[in-house]
Design an enzyme around this catalytic site. Structure first.
Site, short mmCIF file in Angstrom:
data_model
loop_
_atom_site.label_atom_id
_atom_site.label_comp_id
_atom_site.label_asym_id
_atom_site.label_seq_id
_atom_site.Cartn_x
_atom_site.Cartn_y
_atom_site.Cartn_z
N GLY A 41 0.91 -1.15 0.20
CA GLY A 41 -0.16 0.06 0.04
C GLY A 41 0.60 1.23 -0.03
O GLY A 41 0.33 2.35 -0.22
N HIS A 444 -29.61 20.15 -13.11
CA HIS A 444 -29.79 21.05 -12.24
C HIS A 444 -30.72 20.57 -10.75
O HIS A 444 -31.64 19.76 -11.01
CB HIS A 444 -30.65 22.36 -12.63
CG HIS A 444 -31.27 23.40 -11.84
ND1 HIS A 444 -30.18 24.34 -11.31
CD2 HIS A 444 -32.50 23.65 -11.19
CE1 HIS A 444 -31.16 25.11 -10.45
NE2 HIS A 444 -32.09 24.75 -10.35
#
Ligand code: NAD
Length: 466
Positions: A41, A444
């Protein structure tokens, strides 16, 4: 004890560059080994991107809850438990690292724990306690990353003079925190600790915070930080930080004048240095430069069987760049003729509030390169969605080159900038014009409408905003 194995690719380092390269190699049918001395990692998953995002989320929520009244909520006496915040962050890191270990197994990647040294262009040796593994390999990928840079006058003690790693682990809140360096790390931790109640001062050598970002973006972030009580001194070059009992005395210079400031803790976030020690680069003749290992456009070092990717090859020091370079290196060695990486189209994100995200040219760079451009801007103060969310600071700024009209730079500060930027990365890659972005119907109400409006602004057709 000595064992010997034979593979097609050996990846050294299992960060977001190395483990992604290893997975891609396995997908392409190569027998793959990955050498890592810690857990997989890398810095990103263990001590960087992921655990810091967990901390930032706690800080952000705490701050939001304190303002609950403005949303009609009753959230009195909100408090936090710093140890629990840190434990959550460590737990999240652990979970993601476990996920990478699972992926390495799934792709049958041989995971060898230990420190690797390159013996020859096709041979790696790994030393683990009492055990040596010799790896015969067709190719090697160096993906060893970086570590925090030290300033000559700052000796970190891990307690009061710290780097980002320790800044992720403090379980007692420093009353006074001095952050040296206003890059991504400095700004993210300055935000985190100021949300939790530390008195934060940022000392930055250059003339503004987040100096790689567009000037207007830096100014907007500085304004917001100052509003939350963070002190910012720019043009402030720190020369030393010395611990004196329970305090740290920091010396710095501004415009030729020497100054000092005292803190309980100081965080040095002044850049990174490539991890190349012990790899044996000189032995095999791998060339380096000031920022790490030199590579060609296919990530090949001066020794053609050996590739290098990610932070160890220099800027931009970003996890997503490392992963892209890892995939490219593996596809190149597999003879797949991959597209070159376009470093001008890499998004950069800083996860403080206001969030910052950008891609491509800043206005300053466009000017420096004498590129003729048009600008479009839209403020979140005119966005219904941003106002409803109670988060209407910031703006979208787009830069189009004049000749062909394509988008060359995009900058977002505020809102969900780090999530919104990808529309603009794609638009830039496709050389979209203001008209194409502005006439694309955006839902929107969304923050994304601000991108449409900023594009329309550059052609004088913006509908909303003052
Ligand atoms: P950085 O290079 O981004 O910022 C370091 C800052 O320290 C610079 O602005 C520099 O001018 C300043 N500085 C240097 N010497 C100084 C001095 N003596 N006194 C005062 N200021 C000084 O480095 P960083 O913030 O440490 O981060 C390291 C790397 O990791 C960066 O490349 C960064 O982009 C990357 N990173 C990215 C993210 C993200 O994408 N969100 C998060 C963390 C780190």
């Amino acid at each position: 004890m000595e064992q010997s194995i034979k593979v097609n690719v050996t990846v050294i380092g299992a960060g977001p560059g190395g483990y992604v390269a290893a997975i891609r190699a396995s997908q392409l049918g190569m027998k793959t080994a990955i050498v890592e001395k810690d857990r997989p990692g890398g810095l990103c998953l263990n001590w960087g991107c992921i655990p810091s995002k967990a901390l930032l989320k706690s800080a952000e929520l705490y701050e939001k809850l304190k303002k609950g009244g403005t949303f009609g909520l009753k959230a009195d006496n909100v408090s936090y438990d710093l140890a629990a915040i840190v434990d959550r962050s460590r737990g999240i890191s652990e979970r993601i690292v476990n996920g990478v270990e699972y992926l390495l197994k799934k792709y049958k990647i041989q995971h060898i724990k230990g420190a690797a040294g390159i013996v020859s262009p096709k041979e790696v040796r790994v030393e683990t306690e009492g055990k040596t593994t010799g790896i015969q390999t067709d190719h090697i990928i160096i993906a060893t990353g970086t570590h925090p840079r030290d300033l000559p006058g700052i000796r970190r003690d891990g307690e009061r003079i710290i780097s980002s790693k320790e800044a992720m682990l403090l379980k007692t809140l420093p009353k006074r925190l001095v952050v040296v360096g206003a890059g991504a790390i400095g700004m993210e931790f300055a935000y985190y600790y100021s949300c939790l109640g530390s008195e934060v001062t940022i000392l930055e050598a250059l003339d503004r915070v987040l100096p790689v970002e567009d000037d207007e973006v830096s100014a907007e972030v500085a304004k917001s930080f100052k509003r939350r009580g963070v002190k910012i001194e720019t043009g402030a070059r720190v020369s030393s930080a010395v611990r004196n009992g329970e305090e740290v005395k920091i010396e710095y210079e501004v415009g030729g004048a020497k100054k000092t400031i005292t803190a309980d803790v100081t965080l040095a976030a002044v850049g990174v240095i490539a991890n190349t020690d012990g790899l044996g680069l000189e032995k095999v003749g791998i060339k380096t430069y000031k920022n790490g290992i030199s590579v060609n456009e296919h990530m090949q070092t001066s020794v053609p069987t050996i590739y290098a990717i990610g932070d160890v090859i220099g800027p931009p020091w970003l996890a997503h760049v490392a992963s892209a370079e890892g995939v490219h290196a593996v596809e190149h060695m597999a003879g797949k003729n991959p597209h070159r990486i376009d470093y001008n189209s890499v998004p950069g994100c800083t996860y403080c509030k206001p969030e910052v995200a950008s891609v491509g040219y800043t206005e300053r760079r466009a000017k420096e390169e004498k590129i003729e451009y048009t600008l479009g801007k839209f403020s979140f103060r005119a966005s219904g969605r941003a106002i409803a969310a109670g988060d209407a600071d910031g703006f979208v700024k787009l830069i189009f080159e004049k000749k062909y009209g394509g988008l060359i730079g995009a900058h977002i500060v505020g809102g969900e900038a780090t999530e919104m930027i990808h529309e603009l990365v794609l638009a830039k890659n496709l050389e979209a014009t203001a008209e194409e972005i502005g006439k694309t119907i955006h839902a929107h109400p969304t923050l994304g409408e601000s991108i449409m409006e900023a594009a329309l602004d550059s052609i004088g057709e913006r509908i909303h905003g003052a």
